[in-house]
Design an enzyme around this catalytic site. Structure first.
Site, PDB file in Angstrom:
ATOM      1  N   GLU A  46       0.820  -1.216   0.000  1.00 27.99           N
ATOM      2  CA  GLU A  46       0.000   0.000   0.000  1.00 27.99           C
ATOM      3  C   GLU A  46       0.854   1.266   0.000  1.00 27.99           C
ATOM      4  O   GLU A  46       0.509   2.255  -0.644  1.00 27.99           O
ATOM      5  CB  GLU A  46      -0.968   0.001   1.183  1.00 27.99           C
ATOM      6  CG  GLU A  46      -2.013  -1.115   1.136  1.00 27.99           C
ATOM      7  CD  GLU A  46      -2.939  -1.015  -0.078  1.00 27.99           C
ATOM      8  OE1 GLU A  46      -2.941   0.021  -0.755  1.00 27.99           O
ATOM      9  OE2 GLU A  46      -3.646  -2.000  -0.343  1.00 27.99           O
ATOM     10  N   TYR A 129      -6.845   6.265   3.729  1.00 30.84           N
ATOM     11  CA  TYR A 129      -6.903   5.151   2.783  1.00 30.84           C
ATOM     12  C   TYR A 129      -6.077   3.960   3.274  1.00 30.84           C
ATOM     13  O   TYR A 129      -6.583   2.837   3.389  1.00 30.84           O
ATOM     14  CB  TYR A 129      -6.423   5.561   1.379  1.00 30.84           C
ATOM     15  CG  TYR A 129      -6.160   4.337   0.554  1.00 30.84           C
ATOM     16  CD1 TYR A 129      -7.225   3.608   0.040  1.00 30.84           C
ATOM     17  CD2 TYR A 129      -4.870   3.844   0.387  1.00 30.84           C
ATOM     18  CE1 TYR A 129      -6.999   2.426  -0.647  1.00 30.84           C
ATOM     19  CE2 TYR A 129      -4.641   2.664  -0.300  1.00 30.84           C
ATOM     20  CZ  TYR A 129      -5.705   1.967  -0.805  1.00 30.84           C
ATOM     21  OH  TYR A 129      -5.494   0.791  -1.462  1.00 30.84           O
ATOM     22  N   ASP A 147     -10.292   4.950  -2.198  1.00 35.04           N
ATOM     23  CA  ASP A 147      -9.165   5.556  -2.905  1.00 35.04           C
ATOM     24  C   ASP A 147      -9.712   6.351  -4.089  1.00 35.04           C
ATOM     25  O   ASP A 147     -10.923   6.498  -4.240  1.00 35.04           O
ATOM     26  CB  ASP A 147      -8.176   4.482  -3.369  1.00 35.04           C
ATOM     27  CG  ASP A 147      -8.717   3.707  -4.554  1.00 35.04           C
ATOM     28  OD1 ASP A 147      -9.954   3.668  -4.728  1.00 35.04           O
ATOM     29  OD2 ASP A 147      -7.924   3.153  -5.322  1.00 35.04           O
ATOM     30  N   CYS A 201     -13.963   1.911 -15.190  1.00 37.53           N
ATOM     31  CA  CYS A 201     -14.468   3.265 -14.951  1.00 37.53           C
ATOM     32  C   CYS A 201     -13.277   4.202 -14.766  1.00 37.53           C
ATOM     33  O   CYS A 201     -13.101   4.831 -13.734  1.00 37.53           O
ATOM     34  CB  CYS A 201     -15.367   3.257 -13.713  1.00 37.53           C
ATOM     35  SG  CYS A 201     -16.351   4.740 -13.495  1.00 37.53           S
ATOM     36  N   CYS A 208     -17.692   2.071 -20.711  1.00 34.13           N
ATOM     37  CA  CYS A 208     -19.054   1.831 -20.197  1.00 34.13           C
ATOM     38  C   CYS A 208     -19.699   0.603 -20.837  1.00 34.13           C
ATOM     39  O   CYS A 208     -20.571  -0.031 -20.226  1.00 34.13           O
ATOM     40  CB  CYS A 208     -19.926   3.066 -20.424  1.00 34.13           C
ATOM     41  SG  CYS A 208     -19.319   4.544 -19.563  1.00 34.13           S
ATOM     42  N   CYS A 211     -19.244  -2.263 -18.595  1.00 33.12           N
ATOM     43  CA  CYS A 211     -19.360  -2.005 -17.158  1.00 33.12           C
ATOM     44  C   CYS A 211     -20.534  -2.762 -16.540  1.00 33.12           C
ATOM     45  O   CYS A 211     -21.664  -2.685 -17.038  1.00 33.12           O
ATOM     46  CB  CYS A 211     -19.528  -0.516 -16.889  1.00 33.12           C
ATOM     47  SG  CYS A 211     -19.635  -0.134 -15.129  1.00 33.12           S
TER      48      CYS A 211
END
Length: 299
Positions: A46, A129, A147, A201, A208, A211
DNA sequence: TACCCGTGGGG
DNA sequence: TCCCCAAGGGT
């Protein structure tokens, strides 16, 4: 008789199904990774993923964990070793913070990465986060993890806006309202929202057509309005102090563990004042160390 | 809150 | 080519 499903299911259900098929095979998602490195592996990943793309992180993560497989191992390293191992990942202050966090974990938490979000937030370099990402992805607890990818998905699918605009704290609260009760399902939902934002996205050219949220997407329903782009443009890099700092630090990394004469560092830099500022600020940040007319990574 | 902090790949 | 921006955090 089934009761009417809560509205959140309109998002969580298709997303979970999609994630099952489409999730990328990333090192930190493999069971062996957790068996070998535990929460420490998640924490290091991370840190590296803060503003650095996945593909650039992977080889560095593996090298880092091979060298320092536990917090206490990293805590015993020198700053110079840490900054040099960080190499060209960018934002080298993260390496300093990760090192500091390792010391804090060793001293305050008996060498065990904390599970509690508040305790995680108390560590250097860990914010909203990262704290929740560790609690969720390493310890499988139930928290919203938000995030930039998740924020974009929420902005579009739920709020009908092209880009996230509201304060990120509000998106954290919104994510909380969508989170499944079950901890395991909520962890999948968190990961799936991030994954959708990263691969479908996307900021520039969202796909799209493929999606899983297309049918219920508020932004698509509104005709994909271009919300005036409230995003703040990143400051120019060419000619910036950041560029100068990066150039200086590259020289110090390449020379390490040796020192180099101060005069030999970017003597031809176009702006001498900026060169001086870069060197001074690196020293002030603890990323460099001057000794008379010599300069090096910190000892 | 707005700005600062690296580096490199892709559209 | 040039511009965008990427699993953020500190101040």
């Amino acid at each position: 008789m089934r009761s009417t499903p809560p509205p959140a299911d309109a998002v969580t259900m298709p997303l979970a199904r999609w994630y099952g098929d489409a999730a990328r095979d990333l090192p930190w998602r493999r069971p062996e990774f957790h068996d070998e490195f535990g929460a420490w592996g998640t924490l290091v990943s991370e840190f590296m993923l803060q503003q650095t793309p996945v593909n650039r992180v992977i080889p560095h993560l593996e090298a880092w964990l091979a060298r320092w497989p536990t917090p206490s191992a990293l805590a015993a390293a020198t700053t110079a070793e840490v900054v040099q191992q960080w190499a060209n990942l960018g934002y080298p202050r993260r390496a300093l913070w990760l090192h500091r966090a390792a010391v804090e974990i060793t001293e305050r938490h008996d060498g065990v990465v904390p599970r509690d979000v508040e305790a995680l937030l108390g560590l250097s370099g860990i914010g909203d986060y990262t704290a929740r990402a560790v609690a969720v992805f390493a310890y499988a607890d139930r928290h919203p993890v938000v995030d930039t990818n998740t924020r974009r998905v929420l902005a579009r699918a739920v709020l009908g806006q092209a880009q996230p605009g509201s304060p990120s704290r509000r998106d954290l609260a919104l994510m909380e309202t969508l989170l499944p009760e079950d901890a395991g399902e909520s962890a999948v939902f968190n990961a799936a929202a991030m994954e959708l934002g990263a691969t479908v996205c996307t900021s520039r050219a969202p796909r799209c057509e493929i999606c899983p949220l297309l049918d219920g997407c508020a932004w698509v329903a509104a005709g994909r309005p271009d919300t005036g782009d409230a995003r703040r443009r990143q400051a120019a890099f060419e000619g910036s102090d950041r560029q100068a700092r990066g150039a200086v630090l590259r020289i110090l990394r390449d020379a390490a563990p040796d020192s180099v004469p101060l005069d030999s560092v970017l003597p031809e830099w176009p702006d001498p004042l900026q060169r001086h500022r870069a060197i001074d600020s690196l020293i002030a940040d603890g990323l460099a160390e001057a000794d008379g007319e010599l300069i090096s990574l910190p000892r």
